[in-house]
Write a protein that holds these residues in place. Sequence first.
Motif, PDB file in Angstrom:
ATOM      1  N   TYR A 214      -4.627   3.555  20.429  1.00 45.50           N
ATOM      2  CA  TYR A 214      -4.389   5.181  20.907  1.00 45.50           C
ATOM      3  C   TYR A 214      -3.332   5.480  21.915  1.00 45.50           C
TER       4      TYR A 214
ATOM      5  N   ARG B   1      -0.804   3.013  36.106  1.00 47.24           N
ATOM      6  CA  ARG B   1      -0.693   4.578  36.452  1.00 47.24           C
ATOM      7  C   ARG B   1      -0.281   5.502  35.313  1.00 47.24           C
TER       8      ARG B   1
ATOM      9  N   ARG C 207     -11.277  12.755  32.370  1.00 48.22           N
ATOM     10  CA  ARG C 207     -10.225  11.781  31.887  1.00 48.22           C
ATOM     11  C   ARG C 207     -10.130  11.685  30.275  1.00 48.22           C
ATOM     12  N   PHE C 208     -11.383  11.582  29.718  1.00 46.43           N
ATOM     13  CA  PHE C 208     -11.484  11.465  28.482  1.00 46.43           C
ATOM     14  C   PHE C 208     -10.653  12.361  27.872  1.00 46.43           C
TER      15      PHE C 208
ATOM     16  N   ASN D 291      -5.300  10.252  35.874  1.00 49.21           N
ATOM     17  CA  ASN D 291      -5.790   8.702  35.600  1.00 49.21           C
ATOM     18  C   ASN D 291      -5.940   8.053  36.809  1.00 49.21           C
ATOM     19  N   THR D 292      -5.144   8.541  37.796  1.00 46.47           N
ATOM     20  CA  THR D 292      -4.987   7.453  39.145  1.00 46.47           C
ATOM     21  C   THR D 292      -6.539   7.910  39.830  1.00 46.47           C
TER      22      THR D 292
ATOM     23  N   ARG E 130      -7.171  12.095  27.745  1.00 47.17           N
ATOM     24  CA  ARG E 130      -6.472  11.152  27.080  1.00 47.17           C
ATOM     25  C   ARG E 130      -6.567  11.347  25.666  1.00 47.17           C
ATOM     26  N   ALA E 131      -7.442  12.344  25.308  1.00 47.02           N
ATOM     27  CA  ALA E 131      -7.288  12.755  23.805  1.00 47.02           C
ATOM     28  C   ALA E 131      -6.067  13.881  23.758  1.00 47.02           C
ATOM     29  N   VAL E 132      -5.463  14.467  24.845  1.00 44.02           N
ATOM     30  CA  VAL E 132      -4.644  15.432  24.622  1.00 44.02           C
ATOM     31  C   VAL E 132      -3.382  15.003  25.681  1.00 44.02           C
ATOM     32  N   ARG E 133      -3.298  13.839  25.650  1.00 45.62           N
ATOM     33  CA  ARG E 133      -2.328  13.341  26.648  1.00 45.62           C
ATOM     34  C   ARG E 133      -0.699  13.955  26.479  1.00 45.62           C
ATOM     35  N   THR E 134      -0.639  14.072  24.952  1.00 44.75           N
ATOM     36  CA  THR E 134       0.576  14.700  24.488  1.00 44.75           C
ATOM     37  C   THR E 134       0.864  16.337  25.062  1.00 44.75           C
TER      38      THR E 134
ATOM     39  N   THR F 244      -4.715  26.898  17.164  1.00 46.49           N
ATOM     40  CA  THR F 244      -5.337  28.220  17.479  1.00 46.49           C
ATOM     41  C   THR F 244      -4.898  29.356  16.901  1.00 46.49           C
TER      42      THR F 244
ATOM     43  N   TRP G 271      -9.222   8.639  38.225  1.00 50.18           N
ATOM     44  CA  TRP G 271     -10.288   7.661  37.253  1.00 50.18           C
ATOM     45  C   TRP G 271     -10.160   6.475  37.806  1.00 50.18           C
ATOM     46  N   LEU G 272      -9.067   5.637  38.096  1.00 48.95           N
ATOM     47  CA  LEU G 272      -8.977   4.439  38.596  1.00 48.95           C
ATOM     48  C   LEU G 272      -9.649   4.156  39.916  1.00 48.95           C
TER      49      LEU G 272
ATOM     50  N   PRO H  40      -9.145   8.356  20.292  1.00 51.39           N
ATOM     51  CA  PRO H  40      -9.225   7.560  21.563  1.00 51.39           C
ATOM     52  C   PRO H  40      -9.811   6.232  21.542  1.00 51.39           C
TER      53      PRO H  40
ATOM     54  N   ASP I 166       4.151  12.261  21.331  1.00 51.21           N
ATOM     55  CA  ASP I 166       5.089  13.092  22.401  1.00 51.21           C
ATOM     56  C   ASP I 166       6.368  12.989  22.326  1.00 51.21           C
TER      57      ASP I 166
ATOM     58  N   SER J 198      -0.431   8.345  20.983  1.00 48.30           N
ATOM     59  CA  SER J 198      -0.327   9.616  21.714  1.00 48.30           C
ATOM     60  C   SER J 198       1.273   9.565  22.334  1.00 48.30           C
TER      61      SER J 198
ATOM     62  N   TRP K 165      -1.055  13.790  33.821  1.00 44.68           N
ATOM     63  CA  TRP K 165      -1.807  12.718  33.468  1.00 44.68           C
ATOM     64  C   TRP K 165      -1.901  11.696  34.640  1.00 44.68           C
ATOM     65  N   GLU K 166      -1.019  11.497  35.280  1.00 45.92           N
ATOM     66  CA  GLU K 166      -0.908  10.474  36.257  1.00 45.92           C
ATOM     67  C   GLU K 166      -2.230  10.857  37.549  1.00 45.92           C
TER      68      GLU K 166
ATOM     69  N   ALA L 218      -6.720  22.565  22.048  1.00 45.18           N
ATOM     70  CA  ALA L 218      -6.899  23.708  23.106  1.00 45.18           C
ATOM     71  C   ALA L 218      -8.211  23.528  23.807  1.00 45.18           C
TER      72      ALA L 218
END
Lengths: 314, 493
Positions: B230, B48, A94-95, A113-114, A98-102, B262, A116-117, B225, B238, B234, A109-110, A6
């Motif tokens: 990593y 990507r 982005r960091f 991430n895009t 990445r930590a909460v990608r799920t 939470t 960031w690239l 991470p 998922d 993830s 995400w894309e 969260a």
Amino acid sequence: MLSRTADSLFWLSRYVERAENTARIIDAAHRLAALPSSYGATGNEWESALAATGCLELFTEVYGEEATAESAVDFLAFSPANPSSIKNCLEIARFNARAVRTALTAEMWETINTAWLELKGYGLGELDLGRLSDFLRFVKRTSLAFDGSAYRTMLRNDAYWFSRLGVYIERADATARLLDVKYHVLLPPEAAVGGSLDYFQWSAILRAVSAQTSYHWVYRQSLKPWLVADLMILNPQMPRSLASCYENLTRYLDQIAQIYGRQGAAQRAARTAFTNLESTDIDTVIAGGLHEFLSTFVEENIRLTSLITDQYLL
Amino acid sequence: MTTTAFDEMTGFGGECRQGYEIVETWLRDTPVELLRQRRHEAELLFRRIGITFAVYGDAEGEERLIPFDIVPRIITNLEWERLAAGLRQRVTALNMFLKDVYSKGEIVKAGIVPEDLIYRNPCYRPEMQGITLPHDIWVSIAGIDIVRVDADTFYVLEDNARTPSGVSYMLENREVMLRLFPELCARHRIAPVENYADDLLATLKSMAPRTAAADPTVGLLTPGPFNSAYYEHSFLADKLGAELVEGSDLYVRENIVYMRTTEGPKRVDVIYRRLDDDFIDPLAFRPDSVLGVPGLMAAYRAGNVTLANAVGTGVADDKAVYSYMPEIIRFYTGKDAILSNVPTHRCREPDALKYVLDHLPELVVKEVDGSGGYGMLVGPKADKAKIETFRAKLKAHPEKFIAQPTLALSTCPTFVDEGVAPRHVDLRPYVLTGADGVRIVPGGLTRVALESGSLVVNSSQGGGTKDTWIVDVARTFAQQSQQQQQQQSAPRA
């Protein structure tokens, strides 16, 4: 959901929102700075841009001299020394992503991430106006795409609500600071000294929040500073107004309270602030002192953040 | 050596092998430009989606892409059946071995594996001695590295019984192939792999402690991470629908593990941990670990949480123990190993050491507890200085090394800069063991050494990956009768 998740969602959307706000402020400052001084360019536009993003002090510490277009843009957009520079915002976003990608959808995400690239392609070097406006457009596009993909693809559960809280806390902060930096040009007619010379200042504020057209639709008259203040502070139809931000904060906090079955200090604080905004008018705000009103608001907004943190994010 | 390697498509320079017919035509008829274009698209896709890995000690390229090769590696269903039977047997034996080592130690008493190799092994965990695990399963997720040297011979190169990685590439590679080459895929009958996550979840849930709720809560514990795998953590969390937890998200109270949510604390029943033994609990192991959960071992020993894999499994995938696997399999299952080991010299034995020192330029020498292709000597590729360094190391600590002949690993057609060329490959299938049995998704991760002639396939050393297809082919008459004979004949004594 995990408190850490969260927390990352909250900050992820805050930083994306912050990147966009900073891009808008650079854009507006650029237009103002380009005006001949007889059109109301008041002293150093870049200093006030730095003040509006809350990093003037840090800038002075790092550079030790008055801001120029080059140094201010570099500091606001790219500098690693500024934790809120656009580049840093997108990297931190982005960091966190990445930590909460799920907890993110593939589209969100894309997008991040895009971005960031792509970010690696922009950087320091000579201030090239063409490149700069490309960059600012890229930042706004990223934020819009991120927000849009969240809106269109995320489940409407606590993950979505916490990320919305980040957006509105950040946006309320940005709007209040922007207005506070310019509060002296937002005074009612009897107090105004600059008269029509401030016209471009008001219009720059509207431009910074993408609200020029909205102003005309709402008030159907030429720019009046106190109406600009009314639009940005009290009008709930205006998506970047303080009232709108708090309407949203109240709603999303209520939704969280509803599924968790418990109201808390954060819900109470947000509702109180929103009721206050609803029950006042712009004359009262100005009579009580616009600057005082805005700085109290910024402090209360910070307090709400720590209430949310204590209640959910630790 | 490269010239004599067995090619998965053409054998020893002969005709196209069964299963590869369509791919061979496709490679011949597709213009190189189109292949290059597709490879570029694949790379964009991976970048990507963010499928990257971090390389330790490489600050510059903090996140890198594992090169993906667009030419699939094909194994026929007939070949796979034998592999799968061998994998099942091997992992079953590994689990029995671990149970035995941490209880009565019968295999040591029987004089099959030397005592010090187990009980003085740095991966042996005395904390686990005498502990009964629910369902006696120690290794729920195993990755067995396999190489092939000719049409009939597969060797197990290495067992990975701790936290084997790479399965996300197996899944993503298939997705990318289906997106880029839908027609080519459709012309084969390829066994699907996408059910891996479901299988994994079922495996993990089957091992929940008895005190857990009817629908146990599963968490995937990641170092965070900054860990090289990593992305995979993830990705898997998922697909599993499990929370991806870091050590700081968990805490232990009265020997129950909770995660901070939470909505307040929530009990965790099964932890798929991708964190090494050393780091999981600063109270039990490394006190400086900030990645772990204080008290986790106490909760584990109290039987209130299941860790997958179990603590202490490293004693079974050590390279020195590996050399005893044929004996270990025979001891527990009463049958010969279906999958052979690479013939291995144990440098701890004086005869073997002498032989190894005399033949260093032709051998591969590995540290018994090394991994990722680090700390390894590939004799034929090494210069004099490196060989001498290893000679000194071997003389000083022979027990720390094993040596194997340099295998002519099979090659597979691979699309590289100069066109389609053979490159050496290996295979890592994943074997899941739960309370309700063994599950193996047909396929695995094929790693490919992209450099011509190179035998090192590790991603940290410039290796790439390929999609692995287990393709249905019809049994020929000869194969049918051969299979019947095998079923009728009793296991060899």
